[in-house]
Design a protein around this motif. Structure first.
Motif, PDB file in Angstrom:
ATOM      1  N   PHE A 214      -3.484   5.641  10.135  1.00  0.00           N
ATOM      2  CA  PHE A 214      -3.768   4.290   9.650  1.00  0.00           C
ATOM      3  C   PHE A 214      -4.970   3.741  10.399  1.00  0.00           C
ATOM      4  O   PHE A 214      -5.029   3.816  11.631  1.00  0.00           O
ATOM      5  CB  PHE A 214      -2.558   3.385   9.877  1.00  0.00           C
ATOM      6  CG  PHE A 214      -2.692   2.009   9.299  1.00  0.00           C
ATOM      7  CD1 PHE A 214      -2.202   1.712   8.041  1.00  0.00           C
ATOM      8  CD2 PHE A 214      -3.331   0.988  10.015  1.00  0.00           C
ATOM      9  CE1 PHE A 214      -2.330   0.436   7.508  1.00  0.00           C
ATOM     10  CE2 PHE A 214      -3.467  -0.281   9.491  1.00  0.00           C
ATOM     11  CZ  PHE A 214      -2.965  -0.559   8.224  1.00  0.00           C
TER      12      PHE A 214
ATOM     13  N   THR B 224      -4.477   6.150   5.631  1.00  0.00           N
ATOM     14  CA  THR B 224      -4.540   4.858   4.949  1.00  0.00           C
ATOM     15  C   THR B 224      -5.535   3.975   5.692  1.00  0.00           C
ATOM     16  O   THR B 224      -5.413   3.788   6.902  1.00  0.00           O
ATOM     17  CB  THR B 224      -3.163   4.170   4.921  1.00  0.00           C
ATOM     18  OG1 THR B 224      -2.262   4.924   4.100  1.00  0.00           O
ATOM     19  CG2 THR B 224      -3.269   2.759   4.348  1.00  0.00           C
TER      20      THR B 224
ATOM     21  N   TYR C 266       2.304   2.453   2.712  1.00  0.00           N
ATOM     22  CA  TYR C 266       2.271   3.063   4.048  1.00  0.00           C
ATOM     23  C   TYR C 266       3.640   2.956   4.715  1.00  0.00           C
ATOM     24  O   TYR C 266       4.252   1.899   4.741  1.00  0.00           O
ATOM     25  CB  TYR C 266       1.216   2.366   4.906  1.00  0.00           C
ATOM     26  CG  TYR C 266       1.211   2.809   6.350  1.00  0.00           C
ATOM     27  CD1 TYR C 266       0.645   4.024   6.717  1.00  0.00           C
ATOM     28  CD2 TYR C 266       1.782   2.013   7.344  1.00  0.00           C
ATOM     29  CE1 TYR C 266       0.653   4.438   8.047  1.00  0.00           C
ATOM     30  CE2 TYR C 266       1.781   2.407   8.672  1.00  0.00           C
ATOM     31  CZ  TYR C 266       1.222   3.614   9.017  1.00  0.00           C
ATOM     32  OH  TYR C 266       1.235   4.021  10.325  1.00  0.00           O
TER      33      TYR C 266
ATOM     34  N   SER D 103       0.820  -1.223   0.000  1.00  0.00           N
ATOM     35  CA  SER D 103       0.000   0.000   0.000  1.00  0.00           C
ATOM     36  C   SER D 103       0.851   1.269   0.000  1.00  0.00           C
ATOM     37  O   SER D 103       0.349   2.354  -0.286  1.00  0.00           O
ATOM     38  CB  SER D 103      -0.914   0.012   1.231  1.00  0.00           C
ATOM     39  OG  SER D 103      -0.212   0.405   2.408  1.00  0.00           O
TER      40      SER D 103
ATOM     41  N   GLU E 295       1.429   8.942   7.946  1.00  0.00           N
ATOM     42  CA  GLU E 295       0.037   9.387   7.940  1.00  0.00           C
ATOM     43  C   GLU E 295      -0.753   8.469   8.868  1.00  0.00           C
ATOM     44  O   GLU E 295      -0.227   7.503   9.409  1.00  0.00           O
ATOM     45  CB  GLU E 295      -0.543   9.376   6.529  1.00  0.00           C
ATOM     46  CG  GLU E 295      -0.549   8.017   5.847  1.00  0.00           C
ATOM     47  CD  GLU E 295      -1.085   8.111   4.415  1.00  0.00           C
ATOM     48  OE1 GLU E 295      -2.214   7.628   4.201  1.00  0.00           O
ATOM     49  OE2 GLU E 295      -0.383   8.654   3.545  1.00  0.00           O
TER      50      GLU E 295
ATOM     51  N   ALA F  94       1.397  -2.807  11.098  1.00  0.00           N
ATOM     52  CA  ALA F  94       1.485  -1.405  10.685  1.00  0.00           C
ATOM     53  C   ALA F  94       2.283  -0.588  11.696  1.00  0.00           C
ATOM     54  O   ALA F  94       3.115   0.254  11.322  1.00  0.00           O
ATOM     55  CB  ALA F  94       0.087  -0.814  10.522  1.00  0.00           C
TER      56      ALA F  94
END
Length: 389
Positions: free
Chosen positions: A197, A303, A191, A189, A195, A211
């Motif tokens: 999530f 995201t 990421y 993605s 930003e 993540a």
């Protein structure tokens, strides 16, 4: 200084490019993508580093012999020619894992593993009049036998248990996503922790944990208690801790929000426990929320990445479920990028949003698509985005 040698990292179909990129960034040499695998070169310290740090590798193999074989007799003789006492003590234990993809061998992988086991046992019996024992759970040395067409590759498995077993997941729901797959989807993605999530259907929290580790540059397998290479004769404990410390020094702190929702209280409880196990509770918030009744409450780019029910977990009105996903994203999550994985390719048409990417990927035996939706302010802008099939 240790010399470089060839290694092979195995992975999930569809993540070969992601794994190759990880290896290059980690410092691997001569990286070459294969099918569900990536070849590379490095030294002993890099073998340790790969096991600790790689997010999309299932295991790290060290090939020790490659031979051309045509039948079971060739297999037996090739394995017998390896000087096994260089790797394994006669009083030690071993196990065999075999993969066969050859017309020359009509027997299954289990039989090949047994034949290979006999060859190793006989090697020690002939040389020492004694043989090591087999231990399928906790062997001192795990041997990987791979037959592709007429080529046999014998490798030492440096990982032991699959590297998706990170060590943090003690509680799961039905068909939890594999940790390697979760990390691979997040890396696909784009990421990086710069930003917000959100996983709006977080289940036991695997995607959230992966993540958070990516956002904070935490080594993927830092919670593992053991790697197979720790049993090897040439294991260098001092070098291992030097490598581990160097990776720990690169941990950073991301200040963006990482949040998970689930409508089931039991899932929220399990996710929170797993997050505590991973020592990430200060970075992740999990809330008892039905995604379809939610809205974006964080400022800035976000995201959204989730693994909605499909396959064995599917007990829903497919049309209504996927339509609700699209409606909720469109009306309540503008200024976001949404990704979801599903094996129900036809169901995606009910989402009502145009995909900007569709990536084929495997989830166990299921052929899936990992799809991307760009969510702008206002539905008209969202609906005009191009579709790449």
């Amino acid at each position: 200084m240790d010399k470089d040698f060839k290694m092979v990292a195995t992975t999930i179909a569809g993540l070969e490019g992601v794994l190759a990129d990880e290896l290059r960034k980690l410092g691997a040499r001569e990286v070459k993508e294969g099918v569900r695998s990536v070849e590379f070169r490095g030294d002993k310290g890099f073998l340790y580093k790969a096991n600790i740090a790689l997010r999309t590798a299932i295991r790290i193999l060290k090939p020790i012999k490659r031979s051309k074989i045509f039948d079971e007799e060739d297999l037996y003789e090739a394995i017998q020619r390896v000087k096994w006492d260089r790797f394994l003590d006669v009083d030690g234990t071993f196990a065999i894992d075999a993969v066969v993809n050859s017309r020359n061998f009509t027997t299954n992988s289990h039989y090949i593993a047994l034949k290979s086991k006999d060859a190793i046992a006989d090697y020690f019996t002939h040389k020492f009049n004694k043989r090591p024992n087999v231990d399928l759970k906790y062997p001192d040395v795990k041997v990987h036998v791979h037959i592709h067409k007429e080529w046999l590759t014998i490798s030492l498995d440096s990982s032991g248990q699959s590297l998706h077993k990170r060590g943090y997941r003690s509680a799961t729901n039905i068909a939890p996503i594999n940790e390697v797959l979760a990390a691979g989807l997040i890396l696909l993605s784009g990421y990086k922790g710069d930003e917000n999530f959100i996983d709006p259907m977080c289940g036991s929290g695997t995607i959230l944990i992966e993540a958070a580790m990516i956002a904070n540059n935490i080594p993927a397998n830092i919670n593992r208690k053991h790697f197979a290479f720790e049993n090897w004769k040439d294991y260098d404990e001092d070098l291992y801790f030097i490598i581990q410390d160097s990776l720990l020094k690169k941990i950073k702190s991301s200040h963006f929000k990482i949040m998970g929702f689930d409508k089931a209280p039991s899932a929220v409880k399990k996710a929170r426990q797993n997050i505590i196990n991973a020592n990430l509770e200060e970075f992740i918030g999990v809330h008892h929320v039905n995604f379809f009744n939610s809205k974006k409450e964080v400022f800035g780019r976000t995201t959204i990445l989730f693994n909605p029910p499909y396959g064995e977990r599917l007990n829903i009105d497919v049309k209504e479920f996927y339509r609700s996903i699209g409606d909720t994203l469109k009306h309540n999550y503008s200024n976001s990028t949404a990704w979801l994985i599903t094996s129900d390719i036809q169901a995606l048409k009910f989402v009502g949003l145009r995909t900007s990417r569709r990536i084929p990927i495997k989830n166990a035996d299921l052929d899936c698509r990992f799809v991307k939706y760009e969510l702008y302010e206002g539905s008209k802008k969202a609906s005009k985005q191009p579709s790449f099939e």
